[in-house]
Scaffold this motif. Structure first.
Motif, PDB file in Angstrom:
ATOM      1  N   VAL A  36       0.770  -1.209  -0.033  1.00 40.78           N
ATOM      2  CA  VAL A  36      -0.061  -0.169   0.160  1.00 40.78           C
ATOM      3  C   VAL A  36       0.677   1.231  -0.046  1.00 40.78           C
ATOM      4  O   VAL A  36       2.066   1.122   0.351  1.00 40.78           O
ATOM      5  CB  VAL A  36      -0.710   0.237   1.196  1.00 40.78           C
ATOM      6  CG1 VAL A  36      -1.828  -1.151   1.380  1.00 40.78           C
ATOM      7  CG2 VAL A  36      -0.213   0.246   2.369  1.00 40.78           C
ATOM      8  N   SER A  37       0.299   2.322  -0.463  1.00 39.41           N
ATOM      9  CA  SER A  37       1.182   3.546  -0.492  1.00 39.41           C
ATOM     10  C   SER A  37       1.394   4.321   0.779  1.00 39.41           C
ATOM     11  O   SER A  37       0.691   3.849   1.687  1.00 39.41           O
ATOM     12  CB  SER A  37       0.371   4.497  -1.434  1.00 39.41           C
ATOM     13  OG  SER A  37      -0.635   5.089  -0.490  1.00 39.41           O
ATOM     14  N   ASN A  38       2.431   4.964   0.904  1.00 40.13           N
ATOM     15  CA  ASN A  38       2.663   5.751   2.215  1.00 40.13           C
ATOM     16  C   ASN A  38       1.670   6.367   2.708  1.00 40.13           C
ATOM     17  O   ASN A  38       1.390   6.847   3.959  1.00 40.13           O
ATOM     18  CB  ASN A  38       3.820   6.610   1.960  1.00 40.13           C
ATOM     19  CG  ASN A  38       5.090   5.825   1.685  1.00 40.13           C
ATOM     20  OD1 ASN A  38       5.358   4.696   2.261  1.00 40.13           O
ATOM     21  ND2 ASN A  38       6.165   6.385   1.124  1.00 40.13           N
ATOM     22  N   ASP A  39       0.755   6.953   1.806  1.00 39.99           N
ATOM     23  CA  ASP A  39      -0.566   7.794   2.159  1.00 39.99           C
ATOM     24  C   ASP A  39      -1.473   7.153   3.049  1.00 39.99           C
ATOM     25  O   ASP A  39      -2.033   7.371   3.970  1.00 39.99           O
ATOM     26  CB  ASP A  39      -1.058   8.382   0.951  1.00 39.99           C
ATOM     27  CG  ASP A  39      -0.348   9.422   0.156  1.00 39.99           C
ATOM     28  OD1 ASP A  39       0.592   9.833   0.818  1.00 39.99           O
ATOM     29  OD2 ASP A  39      -0.722   9.877  -0.879  1.00 39.99           O
ATOM     30  N   VAL A  40      -1.740   5.754   2.533  1.00 38.63           N
ATOM     31  CA  VAL A  40      -2.485   4.816   3.351  1.00 38.63           C
ATOM     32  C   VAL A  40      -1.870   4.565   4.393  1.00 38.63           C
ATOM     33  O   VAL A  40      -2.547   4.683   5.577  1.00 38.63           O
ATOM     34  CB  VAL A  40      -2.542   3.528   2.491  1.00 38.63           C
ATOM     35  CG1 VAL A  40      -3.357   2.635   3.415  1.00 38.63           C
ATOM     36  CG2 VAL A  40      -3.593   3.978   1.119  1.00 38.63           C
ATOM     37  N   LYS A  41      -0.773   4.387   4.707  1.00 38.48           N
ATOM     38  CA  LYS A  41      -0.093   3.902   5.948  1.00 38.48           C
ATOM     39  C   LYS A  41       0.077   5.238   7.124  1.00 38.48           C
ATOM     40  O   LYS A  41      -0.188   4.934   8.441  1.00 38.48           O
ATOM     41  CB  LYS A  41       1.554   3.742   5.885  1.00 38.48           C
ATOM     42  CG  LYS A  41       1.627   2.486   4.956  1.00 38.48           C
ATOM     43  CD  LYS A  41       3.296   2.216   4.770  1.00 38.48           C
ATOM     44  CE  LYS A  41       3.377   1.215   3.779  1.00 38.48           C
ATOM     45  NZ  LYS A  41       4.732   0.909   3.456  1.00 38.48           N
ATOM     46  N   ASP A  42      -0.081   6.341   6.416  1.00 40.44           N
ATOM     47  CA  ASP A  42      -0.101   7.502   7.329  1.00 40.44           C
ATOM     48  C   ASP A  42      -1.581   8.050   7.674  1.00 40.44           C
ATOM     49  O   ASP A  42      -1.819   9.034   8.398  1.00 40.44           O
ATOM     50  CB  ASP A  42       0.818   8.653   6.767  1.00 40.44           C
ATOM     51  CG  ASP A  42       2.364   8.403   6.891  1.00 40.44           C
ATOM     52  OD1 ASP A  42       2.591   7.562   7.550  1.00 40.44           O
ATOM     53  OD2 ASP A  42       2.878   9.263   6.123  1.00 40.44           O
ATOM     54  N   ILE A  43      -2.562   7.450   7.088  1.00 40.49           N
ATOM     55  CA  ILE A  43      -3.930   8.104   7.080  1.00 40.49           C
ATOM     56  C   ILE A  43      -4.215   8.088   8.664  1.00 40.49           C
ATOM     57  O   ILE A  43      -4.562   9.270   9.238  1.00 40.49           O
ATOM     58  CB  ILE A  43      -5.130   7.103   6.547  1.00 40.49           C
ATOM     59  CG1 ILE A  43      -4.913   7.230   5.181  1.00 40.49           C
ATOM     60  CG2 ILE A  43      -6.552   7.533   7.179  1.00 40.49           C
ATOM     61  CD1 ILE A  43      -5.913   6.189   4.498  1.00 40.49           C
ATOM     62  N   LEU A  44      -4.212   7.224   9.516  1.00 41.74           N
ATOM     63  CA  LEU A  44      -4.472   7.249  10.948  1.00 41.74           C
ATOM     64  C   LEU A  44      -3.687   8.083  11.857  1.00 41.74           C
ATOM     65  O   LEU A  44      -4.095   8.749  12.617  1.00 41.74           O
ATOM     66  CB  LEU A  44      -4.365   5.624  11.514  1.00 41.74           C
ATOM     67  CG  LEU A  44      -5.588   5.678  12.438  1.00 41.74           C
ATOM     68  CD1 LEU A  44      -6.929   5.956  12.082  1.00 41.74           C
ATOM     69  CD2 LEU A  44      -5.665   4.118  12.605  1.00 41.74           C
ATOM     70  N   THR A  45      -2.202   8.082  11.433  1.00 42.16           N
ATOM     71  CA  THR A  45      -1.561   8.809  12.151  1.00 42.16           C
ATOM     72  C   THR A  45      -2.018  10.575  12.009  1.00 42.16           C
ATOM     73  O   THR A  45      -1.966  11.235  12.938  1.00 42.16           O
ATOM     74  CB  THR A  45      -0.167   8.868  11.582  1.00 42.16           C
ATOM     75  OG1 THR A  45       0.522   7.704  11.625  1.00 42.16           O
ATOM     76  CG2 THR A  45       0.815  10.135  12.268  1.00 42.16           C
ATOM     77  N   LEU A  46      -1.981  10.931  10.691  1.00 39.23           N
ATOM     78  CA  LEU A  46      -2.529  12.239  10.510  1.00 39.23           C
ATOM     79  C   LEU A  46      -4.030  12.562  11.171  1.00 39.23           C
ATOM     80  O   LEU A  46      -4.085  13.707  11.661  1.00 39.23           O
ATOM     81  CB  LEU A  46      -2.708  12.423   9.026  1.00 39.23           C
ATOM     82  CG  LEU A  46      -1.223  12.422   8.217  1.00 39.23           C
ATOM     83  CD1 LEU A  46      -1.166  12.642   6.918  1.00 39.23           C
ATOM     84  CD2 LEU A  46      -0.204  13.322   8.998  1.00 39.23           C
ATOM     85  N   GLU A  47      -4.985  11.736  11.229  1.00 38.38           N
ATOM     86  CA  GLU A  47      -6.005  11.957  11.715  1.00 38.38           C
ATOM     87  C   GLU A  47      -5.994  11.910  13.173  1.00 38.38           C
ATOM     88  O   GLU A  47      -6.538  12.912  13.832  1.00 38.38           O
ATOM     89  CB  GLU A  47      -7.088  10.747  11.482  1.00 38.38           C
ATOM     90  CG  GLU A  47      -7.785  10.585  10.049  1.00 38.38           C
ATOM     91  CD  GLU A  47      -8.720   9.514   9.975  1.00 38.38           C
ATOM     92  OE1 GLU A  47      -9.368   8.965  10.979  1.00 38.38           O
ATOM     93  OE2 GLU A  47      -8.749   9.127   9.027  1.00 38.38           O
ATOM     94  N   LEU A  48      -4.930  11.240  13.918  1.00 38.05           N
ATOM     95  CA  LEU A  48      -4.688  11.458  15.261  1.00 38.05           C
ATOM     96  C   LEU A  48      -4.185  12.876  15.865  1.00 38.05           C
ATOM     97  O   LEU A  48      -4.971  13.357  16.455  1.00 38.05           O
ATOM     98  CB  LEU A  48      -3.631  10.333  15.572  1.00 38.05           C
ATOM     99  CG  LEU A  48      -3.469  10.358  17.093  1.00 38.05           C
ATOM    100  CD1 LEU A  48      -4.459  10.135  18.138  1.00 38.05           C
ATOM    101  CD2 LEU A  48      -2.096   9.765  17.556  1.00 38.05           C
TER     102      LEU A  48
END
Ligand SMILES: *[C@@H]1O[C@H](CO)[C@@H](O)[C@H](O)[C@H]1NC(C)=O
Ligand SMILES: *[C@@H]1O[C@H](CO)[C@@H](O)[C@H](O)[C@H]1NC(C)=O
Ligand SMILES: *[C@@H]1O[C@H](CO)[C@@H](O)[C@H](O)[C@H]1NC(C)=O
Ligand SMILES: *[C@@H]1O[C@H](CO)[C@@H](O)[C@H](O)[C@H]1NC(C)=O
Ligand SMILES: *[C@@H]1O[C@H](CO)[C@@H](O)[C@H](O)[C@H]1NC(C)=O
Length: 550
Positions: A266-278
């Protein structure tokens, strides 16, 4: 002197376990930690010491395959356009923090040039100044100073027993997607593990192991986040009104968040979704804004580099975000040049519920018949010629009179906690060479079994766990420089055979009676009066730390 590193793209994994990779821990540190990029290059020079020729023109494949339990790293590290040299960040200077003057000096001396061939085979060329000894010493000095800073945050135990006034702990009630729902995805985290979810039974302690005694569970190495969370919810100083709080606990299971993506394309964007939402969620909270996050704490059950993505694809960027620099981060492996990364013990299989559980275990292992002097439970790293594991395995297997026992983890010998713990409890010394990263869960398994750990790299423990292990490491461990092993200047088993019984007994008593209780995480319902476990020590020191922020 010039260092030239070429990175071969790893072959796509046919089968994860058999993925062919190459590792060189120090380089991974160097590349993944970035600042350390500079420092570590220098360290590298230092640790490989002796000669500049070893490094000159050295070709290294940087990719790692962890055969450690179910873990696999493959780091396409070093594909950054530039390796920057950020200043180690020190966010609070109320204590006597060292001045991070290293940067200026290093910058003059280190000229980092990253060149690209066409992907996927980038070449990194790094040039290091030739009078680096001083810089190496500086880099190490910073690590040592940071350890002193951490030690200065240790609370006085007597005061720690004090009332909760002014020591309130507020636990955020995060939306469940940040924690519980991640546990719920356990079935889809480890592609080759049929029943990974069993590790989250018993409030994430895993299945009970009655054969080992009361309080023993088959705990996964990545379960610290839910285990710590359960404990903090029941802390006697927990408050429900954020205005009464001194310390803010953010129960985000960041390690499990990334674990579910490690083995998926999966892309880095997918990996960071939850991090950024947090981050977005936190930024809407008054307490977070009030102190810029300085009185906030995260517990992350994976190693620091998993959250410091500087390469193309491994991990998340959680700990690289500006907003994450102020809070304290408790990790099973800290990044040595970040003062707010604080190392806490890997979880072991032992989770006592009462003082009696601890005392019963202490008695059992202090009396244990230690039939062999030395043991090693691990796997070789055949793809990594620099790793000393093969040498240790050879020395162990060829030792006379069965003085050394080897448990082959590559052939599945370590999958059952009983086999490992029994081996450790029957041995006097446990070899703990680095694997894919510097720290090892096995270090804590050996201490808990009363087996004296033999360390080969100071980053395995001495530069990690300032709150749980004493500065005087000779009290609980033996250090043998890995360079001496690599150059075959020492036979480790023979060297350990020479340590007199009196010294062994002193170390073991210290480990079992002084250290052990503070290295284990109690059961979520534990009631410990005589002892402080790893959790209480951590919480007391955190409270001490935030109290000094005023
Ligand atoms: C450090 O403390 C001094 C004086 O207390 C203050 O002026 C300075 O801004 C502080 N620096 C940082 C980085 O917080
Ligand atoms: C050290 O490096 C400088 C330039 O970087 C070079 O001129 C000098 O000869 C080097 N000295 C040694 C002893 O290698
Ligand atoms: C820590 O506790 C000891 C023993 O109770 C006491 O003598 C000492 O003054 C305390 N130190 C601090 C800094 O509170
Ligand atoms: C991963 O996904 C990308 C984009 O969908 C694709 O181009 C690439 O070939 C995939 N890689 C693997 C190893 O499956
Ligand atoms: C350990 O087990 C693996 C896999 O079965 C095997 O290839 C390797 O030779 C073994 N190592 C030793 C030292 O026996």
């Amino acid at each position: 002197m010039a260092i030239s590193i070429s990175r071969k793209k790893s072959k796509p994994a046919k089968k994860v376990e058999t993925k062919e990779c190459f590792s060189r821990v120090t380089l991974l540190f160097q590349i993944l930690y970035r600042i350390p990029a500079a420092c570590f290059l220098l360290l590298l020079v230092f640790l490989w010491s002796s000669s500049t020729t070893i490094i000159s023109g050295n070709i290294v494949h940087v990719c790692v395959s962890s055969r450690k339990l179910n873990n696999l790293y493959c780091l396409s590290a070093g594909t950054q356009p530039s390796l920057e040299l950020p200043v180690p960040s020190i966010n609070d200077n109320s204590t006597s923090t060292p001045s991070p003057s290293i940067n200026a000096g290093v910058k003059e001396l280190v000229d980092v040039v990253v060149q690209y061939q066409d992907e996927p085979d980038p070449i990194i060329r790094t040039t290091v100044g030739n009078d680096s000894d001083e810089e190496v010493a500086k880099a190490l000095k910073i690590v040592e100073e940071f350890m002193q800073v951490h030690r200065s945050w240790k609370s006085n135990m007597s005061r720690a027993q004090a009332a909760c006034d002014g020591r309130g702990i507020y636990v955020y009630d995060l939306p469940t997607k940040f924690n519980k729902d991640l546990v719920g995805q356990c079935g889809d985290m480890m592609p080759w593990e049929n029943n990974f979810c069993r590790f989250f039974d018993n409030e994430a302690l895993g299945e009970a192991i009655p054969e080992l005694g009361k309080g023993w569970y088959h705990t996964n190495q990545y379960s610290l986040e839910p285990i710590f969370h359960s404990r903090v919810l029941k802390h006697r100083c927990r408050v429900y009104n954020e205005n009464e709080a001194k310390l803010f606990y953010v129960p985000y299971y960041g390690g499990l968040d990334i674990l579910r993506w490690h083995f998926k394309n999966v892309s880095n964007d997918v990996k960071d979704i939850l991090t950024l939402e947090l981050i977005k969620w936190l930024q809407s909270r008054k307490p977070w804004i009030q102190n810029s996050g300085k009185d906030h704490v995260f517990v992350l059950g994976k190693i620091s580099w998993d959250f410091r993505r500087t390469d193309k694809s491994w991990g998340t960027s959680l700990l690289e975000l500006d907003q994450m620099q102020n809070p304290m981060k408790l990790l099973i492996e800290r990044q040595p040049w970040h003062v707010n990364d604080i190392g806490i013990p890997h979880p072991t299989y032992f989770h006592p519920r009462s003082d009696d559980d601890i005392i019963a275990w202490q008695l059992k292992i202090i009396q244990s018949q230690r039939k062999s002097r030395v043991c090693f439970a691990g796997g070789a790293r055949p793809g990594d010629p620099e790793n000393i594991r093969s040498i240790l395995i050879n020395q162990c297997s060829s030792s006379e009179d069965g003085n050394c026992r080897f448990l082959n983890c590559t052939s599945g010998g370590c999958s059952q906690p009983n086999s490992v713990i029994e081996l450790f409890a029957e041995s006097e010394f446990c070899l703990q060479p680095p694997g894919d990263s510097a720290t090892r869960k096995s270090l804590f398994d050996s201490l808990v079994s009363g087996c004296i750990p033999v360390l080969f790299n100071p980053f395995t423990a001495y530069y990690q766990y300032a709150w749980h292990l004493p500065e005087d490491h000779g009290k609980y461990s033996v250090f043998i420089d890995k360079e001496e092993v690599r150059q075959m200047k020492v036979n480790v088993v023979e060297k350990l055979m020479q340590i007199p019984v009196r010294d062994r007994e002193n170390m073991r008593r210290y480990i079992v009676y002084e250290l052990l209780p503070g290295l284990v995480y109690g059961d979520p319902n534990s009631q410990l009066d005589k002892f402080q476990d790893a959790f209480s020590i951590t919480m007391n020191n955190l409270l001490e730390r935030v109290n000094r922020l005023d």
